[in-house]
Write a protein that holds these residues in place. Sequence first.
Motif, PDB file in Angstrom:
ATOM      1  N   THR A 146     -49.005  73.116  71.701  1.00  0.00           N
ATOM      2  CA  THR A 146     -48.949  71.660  71.807  1.00  0.00           C
ATOM      3  C   THR A 146     -47.520  71.200  72.051  1.00  0.00           C
ATOM      4  O   THR A 146     -47.266  70.329  72.901  1.00  0.00           O
ATOM      5  CB  THR A 146     -49.509  71.008  70.529  1.00  0.00           C
ATOM      6  N   LEU A 147     -46.569  71.782  71.329  1.00  0.00           N
ATOM      7  CA  LEU A 147     -45.169  71.427  71.527  1.00  0.00           C
ATOM      8  C   LEU A 147     -44.718  71.767  72.946  1.00  0.00           C
ATOM      9  O   LEU A 147     -43.963  71.012  73.563  1.00  0.00           O
ATOM     10  CB  LEU A 147     -44.293  72.145  70.504  1.00  0.00           C
ATOM     11  N   HIS A 148     -45.177  72.886  73.459  1.00  0.00           N
ATOM     12  CA  HIS A 148     -44.836  73.269  74.836  1.00  0.00           C
ATOM     13  C   HIS A 148     -45.257  72.178  75.824  1.00  0.00           C
ATOM     14  O   HIS A 148     -44.478  71.773  76.697  1.00  0.00           O
ATOM     15  CB  HIS A 148     -45.521  74.589  75.188  1.00  0.00           C
ATOM     16  N   PHE A 149     -46.472  71.669  75.678  1.00  0.00           N
ATOM     17  CA  PHE A 149     -46.954  70.636  76.595  1.00  0.00           C
ATOM     18  C   PHE A 149     -46.216  69.315  76.388  1.00  0.00           C
ATOM     19  O   PHE A 149     -45.971  68.573  77.352  1.00  0.00           O
ATOM     20  CB  PHE A 149     -48.461  70.449  76.453  1.00  0.00           C
ATOM     21  N   VAL A 150     -45.847  69.024  75.158  1.00  0.00           N
ATOM     22  CA  VAL A 150     -45.069  67.810  74.900  1.00  0.00           C
ATOM     23  C   VAL A 150     -43.712  67.892  75.592  1.00  0.00           C
ATOM     24  O   VAL A 150     -43.235  66.908  76.177  1.00  0.00           O
ATOM     25  CB  VAL A 150     -44.907  67.584  73.380  1.00  0.00           C
ATOM     26  N   GLN A 151     -43.080  69.052  75.547  1.00  0.00           N
ATOM     27  CA  GLN A 151     -41.785  69.203  76.226  1.00  0.00           C
ATOM     28  C   GLN A 151     -41.920  69.004  77.726  1.00  0.00           C
ATOM     29  O   GLN A 151     -41.004  68.483  78.381  1.00  0.00           O
ATOM     30  CB  GLN A 151     -41.203  70.588  75.914  1.00  0.00           C
ATOM     31  N   ILE A 152     -43.036  69.405  78.296  1.00  0.00           N
ATOM     32  CA  ILE A 152     -43.288  69.154  79.712  1.00  0.00           C
ATOM     33  C   ILE A 152     -43.408  67.651  79.969  1.00  0.00           C
ATOM     34  O   ILE A 152     -42.876  67.122  80.951  1.00  0.00           O
ATOM     35  CB  ILE A 152     -44.565  69.892  80.175  1.00  0.00           C
ATOM     36  N   LEU A 153     -44.081  66.949  79.068  1.00  0.00           N
ATOM     37  CA  LEU A 153     -44.213  65.502  79.207  1.00  0.00           C
ATOM     38  C   LEU A 153     -42.864  64.815  79.083  1.00  0.00           C
ATOM     39  O   LEU A 153     -42.584  63.832  79.794  1.00  0.00           O
ATOM     40  CB  LEU A 153     -45.181  64.962  78.149  1.00  0.00           C
ATOM     41  N   TRP A 154     -42.017  65.290  78.171  1.00  0.00           N
ATOM     42  CA  TRP A 154     -40.689  64.684  78.012  1.00  0.00           C
ATOM     43  C   TRP A 154     -39.887  64.739  79.311  1.00  0.00           C
ATOM     44  O   TRP A 154     -39.096  63.840  79.596  1.00  0.00           O
ATOM     45  CB  TRP A 154     -39.923  65.405  76.906  1.00  0.00           C
ATOM     46  N   ALA A 155     -40.085  65.806  80.100  1.00  0.00           N
ATOM     47  CA  ALA A 155     -39.355  65.933  81.363  1.00  0.00           C
ATOM     48  C   ALA A 155     -39.722  64.820  82.332  1.00  0.00           C
ATOM     49  O   ALA A 155     -38.958  64.501  83.248  1.00  0.00           O
ATOM     50  CB  ALA A 155     -39.653  67.296  82.007  1.00  0.00           C
ATOM     51  N   ARG A 156     -40.883  64.215  82.135  1.00  0.00           N
ATOM     52  CA  ARG A 156     -41.400  63.206  83.058  1.00  0.00           C
ATOM     53  C   ARG A 156     -41.309  61.794  82.494  1.00  0.00           C
ATOM     54  O   ARG A 156     -41.914  60.866  83.039  1.00  0.00           O
ATOM     55  CB  ARG A 156     -42.862  63.539  83.394  1.00  0.00           C
ATOM     56  N   TYR A 157     -40.558  61.623  81.419  1.00  0.00           N
ATOM     57  CA  TYR A 157     -40.534  60.335  80.741  1.00  0.00           C
ATOM     58  C   TYR A 157     -39.150  59.686  80.876  1.00  0.00           C
ATOM     59  O   TYR A 157     -38.134  60.362  80.757  1.00  0.00           O
ATOM     60  CB  TYR A 157     -40.876  60.529  79.258  1.00  0.00           C
ATOM     61  N   PRO A 158     -39.091  58.364  81.118  1.00  0.00           N
ATOM     62  CA  PRO A 158     -37.809  57.683  81.378  1.00  0.00           C
ATOM     63  C   PRO A 158     -36.996  57.365  80.124  1.00  0.00           C
ATOM     64  O   PRO A 158     -36.654  56.214  79.855  1.00  0.00           O
ATOM     65  CB  PRO A 158     -38.244  56.408  82.103  1.00  0.00           C
ATOM     66  N   PHE A 159     -36.649  58.402  79.366  1.00  0.00           N
ATOM     67  CA  PHE A 159     -35.868  58.179  78.147  1.00  0.00           C
ATOM     68  C   PHE A 159     -34.535  57.496  78.448  1.00  0.00           C
ATOM     69  O   PHE A 159     -34.079  56.651  77.672  1.00  0.00           O
ATOM     70  CB  PHE A 159     -35.597  59.512  77.437  1.00  0.00           C
ATOM     71  N   ASP A 160     -33.894  57.890  79.551  1.00  0.00           N
ATOM     72  CA  ASP A 160     -32.571  57.315  79.837  1.00  0.00           C
ATOM     73  C   ASP A 160     -32.666  55.812  80.064  1.00  0.00           C
ATOM     74  O   ASP A 160     -31.809  55.047  79.603  1.00  0.00           O
ATOM     75  CB  ASP A 160     -31.923  58.021  81.039  1.00  0.00           C
ATOM     76  N   LEU A 161     -33.714  55.360  80.740  1.00  0.00           N
ATOM     77  CA  LEU A 161     -33.871  53.925  80.984  1.00  0.00           C
ATOM     78  C   LEU A 161     -34.205  53.180  79.695  1.00  0.00           C
ATOM     79  O   LEU A 161     -33.675  52.104  79.424  1.00  0.00           O
ATOM     80  CB  LEU A 161     -34.976  53.693  82.016  1.00  0.00           C
ATOM     81  N   ILE A 162     -35.071  53.762  78.883  1.00  0.00           N
ATOM     82  CA  ILE A 162     -35.467  53.124  77.625  1.00  0.00           C
ATOM     83  C   ILE A 162     -34.281  53.016  76.680  1.00  0.00           C
ATOM     84  O   ILE A 162     -34.052  51.977  76.045  1.00  0.00           O
ATOM     85  CB  ILE A 162     -36.628  53.903  76.971  1.00  0.00           C
ATOM     86  N   ASN A 163     -33.492  54.071  76.591  1.00  0.00           N
ATOM     87  CA  ASN A 163     -32.375  54.077  75.644  1.00  0.00           C
ATOM     88  C   ASN A 163     -31.224  53.174  76.061  1.00  0.00           C
ATOM     89  O   ASN A 163     -30.329  52.898  75.260  1.00  0.00           O
ATOM     90  CB  ASN A 163     -31.868  55.506  75.452  1.00  0.00           C
ATOM     91  N   GLN A 164     -31.254  52.711  77.323  1.00  0.00           N
ATOM     92  CA  GLN A 164     -30.226  51.775  77.771  1.00  0.00           C
ATOM     93  C   GLN A 164     -30.571  50.335  77.437  1.00  0.00           C
ATOM     94  O   GLN A 164     -29.732  49.449  77.568  1.00  0.00           O
ATOM     95  CB  GLN A 164     -30.034  51.911  79.294  1.00  0.00           C
ATOM     96  N   LEU A 165     -31.804  50.080  76.999  1.00  0.00           N
ATOM     97  CA  LEU A 165     -32.216  48.721  76.671  1.00  0.00           C
ATOM     98  C   LEU A 165     -31.445  48.204  75.463  1.00  0.00           C
ATOM     99  O   LEU A 165     -31.254  48.923  74.488  1.00  0.00           O
ATOM    100  CB  LEU A 165     -33.721  48.689  76.377  1.00  0.00           C
TER     101      LEU A 165
END
Length: 213
Positions: A146-165
């Motif tokens: 499950t963690l493996h698949f979550v890490q794959i999802l993290w690669a596709r998620y806009p964390f940089d944009l969200i954290n700039q808010l």
Amino acid sequence: MMQFRTKEEQVADFLREGIISGRFARGARLKQQEIATLLNTSITPVREALKLLEAEGYVAGDSYRGAVVAPFDIEASTETLNLRILLETQLVRGAVERATAADIAELKVMADEFATAFDAGDNETARAANYRFHHRMFEIARMPQTLHFVQILWARYPFDLINQLKGRVSRAATEHDDLLQAFIVNDLAAAMLATRQHIEAGWTELKNAVATQ
């Protein structure tokens, strides 16, 4: 107890954290020798780690430029959001069920590191601390697939944009506190709800910010 990690896995996790935190910018070239020197290791585990990250979607291979940090697939972000909620709430459930007092204390230290970095105005360090906090929490669940698949999802998620808010990192720190409180009282439902709200909050704030531009 932390699980044993191969050199390849250590390099891969360092690079994942660096990409999510913004240390390695989207589109940036990842030079194997520079990474090997930085981590005081040989080229081989770096090369193997990059292959793993390419499979997960964090980097893209290019015969001319070598490995580069992959761009986000913005169109897939809504689907990614829903999958993150599904899988991460299950990881948190498993973590609450297994967490010891020592595990909770370790998570509290990591949450404090996140908040301290934010207070100091060091957003890159804060984002890296945020990655370590969530990754360690999910390790406690002992659900590696499950963690493996979550890490794959993290690669596709806009964390940089969200954290700039504006104010997002501060609000995330408060959300971490709610999550930790659920761990302390061993409340599975509260922990899963806090996780869902944490994920949804960042996404909702990003959508609202984009809509007002």
